[in-house]
Design an enzyme around this catalytic site. Structure first.
Site, mmCIF file in Angstrom:
data_model
loop_
_atom_site.group_PDB
_atom_site.id
_atom_site.type_symbol
_atom_site.label_atom_id
_atom_site.label_comp_id
_atom_site.label_asym_id
_atom_site.label_seq_id
_atom_site.Cartn_x
_atom_site.Cartn_y
_atom_site.Cartn_z
ATOM 1 C CG HIS A 176 29.826 13.984 33.709
ATOM 2 N ND1 HIS A 176 28.964 14.796 33.008
ATOM 3 C CD2 HIS A 176 29.946 14.557 34.946
ATOM 4 C CE1 HIS A 176 28.591 15.815 33.775
ATOM 5 N NE2 HIS A 176 29.170 15.686 34.959
ATOM 6 C CG HIS A 179 26.663 19.347 33.818
ATOM 7 N ND1 HIS A 179 26.547 18.516 34.894
ATOM 8 C CD2 HIS A 179 25.406 19.568 33.384
ATOM 9 C CE1 HIS A 179 25.274 18.240 35.116
ATOM 10 N NE2 HIS A 179 24.564 18.874 34.210
ATOM 11 C CE1 TYR A 181 33.183 20.027 35.175
ATOM 12 C CE2 TYR A 181 31.006 19.023 35.065
ATOM 13 C CZ TYR A 181 31.926 19.841 35.707
ATOM 14 O OH TYR A 181 31.582 20.476 36.874
HETATM 15 C C1 LIG Z 1 26.213 19.528 45.046
HETATM 16 C C2 LIG Z 1 25.962 19.097 43.610
HETATM 17 C C3 LIG Z 1 26.874 18.272 42.993
HETATM 18 C C4 LIG Z 1 26.640 17.817 41.688
HETATM 19 N N1 LIG Z 1 27.534 16.958 41.103
HETATM 20 C C5 LIG Z 1 27.274 16.430 39.894
HETATM 21 C C6 LIG Z 1 28.123 15.436 39.347
HETATM 22 O O1 LIG Z 1 29.116 15.004 39.959
HETATM 23 N N2 LIG Z 1 27.819 14.947 38.110
HETATM 24 C C7 LIG Z 1 26.721 15.386 37.410
HETATM 25 O O2 LIG Z 1 26.488 14.912 36.297
HETATM 26 N N3 LIG Z 1 25.880 16.306 37.925
HETATM 27 C C8 LIG Z 1 26.125 16.808 39.152
HETATM 28 N N4 LIG Z 1 25.241 17.711 39.707
HETATM 29 C C9 LIG Z 1 23.964 17.973 39.033
HETATM 30 C C10 LIG Z 1 22.880 17.043 39.599
HETATM 31 O O3 LIG Z 1 23.134 15.680 39.289
HETATM 32 C C11 LIG Z 1 21.502 17.380 39.042
HETATM 33 O O4 LIG Z 1 21.578 17.293 37.638
HETATM 34 C C12 LIG Z 1 21.031 18.774 39.435
HETATM 35 O O5 LIG Z 1 21.203 19.005 40.830
HETATM 36 C C13 LIG Z 1 19.558 18.976 39.075
HETATM 37 O O6 LIG Z 1 18.753 17.997 39.716
HETATM 38 P P1 LIG Z 1 17.930 18.354 41.060
HETATM 39 O O7 LIG Z 1 17.080 19.548 40.709
HETATM 40 O O8 LIG Z 1 17.105 17.134 41.360
HETATM 41 O O9 LIG Z 1 18.924 18.680 42.128
HETATM 42 C C14 LIG Z 1 25.471 18.217 40.993
HETATM 43 C C15 LIG Z 1 24.572 19.084 41.628
HETATM 44 C C16 LIG Z 1 24.797 19.511 42.917
HETATM 45 C C17 LIG Z 1 23.775 20.409 43.590
#
Ligand SMILES: Cc1cc2nc3c(=O)[nH]c(=O)nc-3n(C[C@H](O)[C@H](O)[C@H](O)COP(=O)(O)O)c2cc1C
Length: 365
Positions: A176, A179, A181
């Site tokens: 990762h 974001h 982190y």
């Molecule tokens: C509930 C939730 C939890 C997420 N947890 C992570 C995570 O653990 N690691 C990560 O890299 N991104 C995480 N994300 C980001 C998603 O992987 C993704 O990048 C983001 O939702 C955009 O894609 P989408 O429009 O298809 O949802 C999270 C997003 C949501 C909504």
């Protein structure tokens, strides 16, 4: 668009996938407070195993690397058996699954640190906002700058977690690096104010991520090693004054390491696909030599378009997988999607997690 290879089997880096749809990592905070995943996670991921590739929720490489309560981990050998339930269940259904390895860095909380110490970061600062830790939402705290002597410890935590991921039966790992982190915080000049070998120049700011990648490659080989980047994302106020040369350098170095997979969050995660400050992420797609996974706000049409224009090798969907365990089948059939209640995203048990039916199986409880 009728002709597409989105739903066709494919092979990347020697790994056969049943289609080009990836489940994006999604933190769902349903592990126990010791970082153990369990039967519930096994059921959840197995339900979604028709994705070509699943990437797990962010999994902490150290207890102080957790970004909140109920985060699963791989910082201890005890977590291996816990995750085996998931990898076995997914493999039984013919799926493939990578584990996302994570250190939350400054976005953790002292209550999650066994020593009670401040969250770790490139540089001391306080982030606005809150984290769910110790059973309630609490303000982010002032974080502590890692010392130069502590850098090998961070690299080793990723390496050890990578080894445990292998023992747990995963098909690969994703670091990762997005974001804001820990690793992303080192990359960007807004969060990295250091003046040592890990701060200042682009090469220095990229050093920790690349050392981690090198260590993980030693465990998994480059073909089973992925990295997630969000070059123009602004999660938690992440900012860099000049992201294009920074991420161009990072991708060049990932190529040097022959990293197999680049999971690219295109835009501001979950918010917008607009580049700001603007640079064309397709430059990174063209530069990267491995499999390019594109993510962020994709729907069926955009995914078909991306494949038709070869803008990505694979498309990762995040939120659509929450309410649609059979997302691949639904997209294929152009069937309506279930929009899961956001209140069930984080925490709780089976409700809002494993109770979403596949098409033709009735309605969610
Ligand atoms: C509930 C939730 C939890 C997420 N947890 C992570 C995570 O653990 N690691 C990560 O890299 N991104 C995480 N994300 C980001 C998603 O992987 C993704 O990048 C983001 O939702 C955009 O894609 P989408 O429009 O298809 O949802 C999270 C997003 C949501 C909504």
């Amino acid at each position: 668009m009728s002709e597409t290879d989105l739903f066709e089997p494919c092979e990347f880096n020697g790994l056969s996938l049943s289609n080009r749809i990836v489940m994006s990592p999604l933190t769902r905070t349903r592990a126990d407070m010791d970082g153990n995943a369990g039967e519930l996670q096994a059921t959840y991921y197995a339900q979604r195993a028709s994705a070509g590739l699943l990437i797990t929720e962010a999994t902490a490489v150290a207890p102080e690397g957790r970004g909140g309560d109920f985060i699963p981990g791989l910082w201890d050998d005890k977590h291996i058996d816990a995750w085996k339930l998931t990898t076995d269940a997914v493999h039984k259904k013919g799926g493939k699954i990578f584990c996302q390895l994570w250190h939350a860095g400054r976005l953790s909380h002292s209550s999650l640190n066994p020593d009670g110490g401040a969250p770790l970061a490139p540089s001391a600062m306080v982030q606005e906002g809150k984290v769910f830790a110790g059973g309630k939402f609490v303000d982010f705290e002032e974080c502590r700058a890692l010392t130069l002597e502590e850098m090998p410890m961070i690299v080793d935590q990723f390496a050890q977690a990578a080894k445990r991921a292998k023992a747990a039966g995963f098909d690969g790992v994703e670091v990762h690096g997005a974001h804001s982190y820990l690793l992303d915080a080192f990359l960007r000049d807004m969060t990295n104010k250091r003046d040592d070998a890990y701060g200042g120049s682009i090469e220095n700011r990229a050093r920790l991520l690349l050392e981690v990648m090198e260590a993980v490659v030693k465990v998994w080989g480059p073909d089973r090693t992925a990295v997630r980047l969000s070059p123009i994302g602004h999660a938690y106020g992440a900012w860099d004054s000049n992201p294009e040369p920074l991420f161009t350098y990072v991708v060049e170095q990932l190529n040097e390491l022959k990293i197999g997979w680049l999971d690219m969050v295109e835009g501001d995660t979950g918010v917008s696909r607009d580049a700001e400050p603007s640079f064309d992420l397709q430059k990174l797609r063209r530069l990267f030599k491995g499999a390019f996974i594109a993510n962020n706000l994709y729907d069926r049409d955009l995914a078909l378009k991306a494949r038709a224009e070869n803008r990505a090798d694979l498309i990762a969907f995040g939120r659509p997988f929450i309410g649609n365990p059979d997302l691949v089948e639904r997209l294929k059939a152009n069937a309506p999607l279930v929009d899961a209640d956001r209140r069930a995203y984080y925490g709780g048990g089976a409700k809002g997690y494993t109770d979403f039916p596949a098409m033709g199986e009735g309605t969610a409880a």
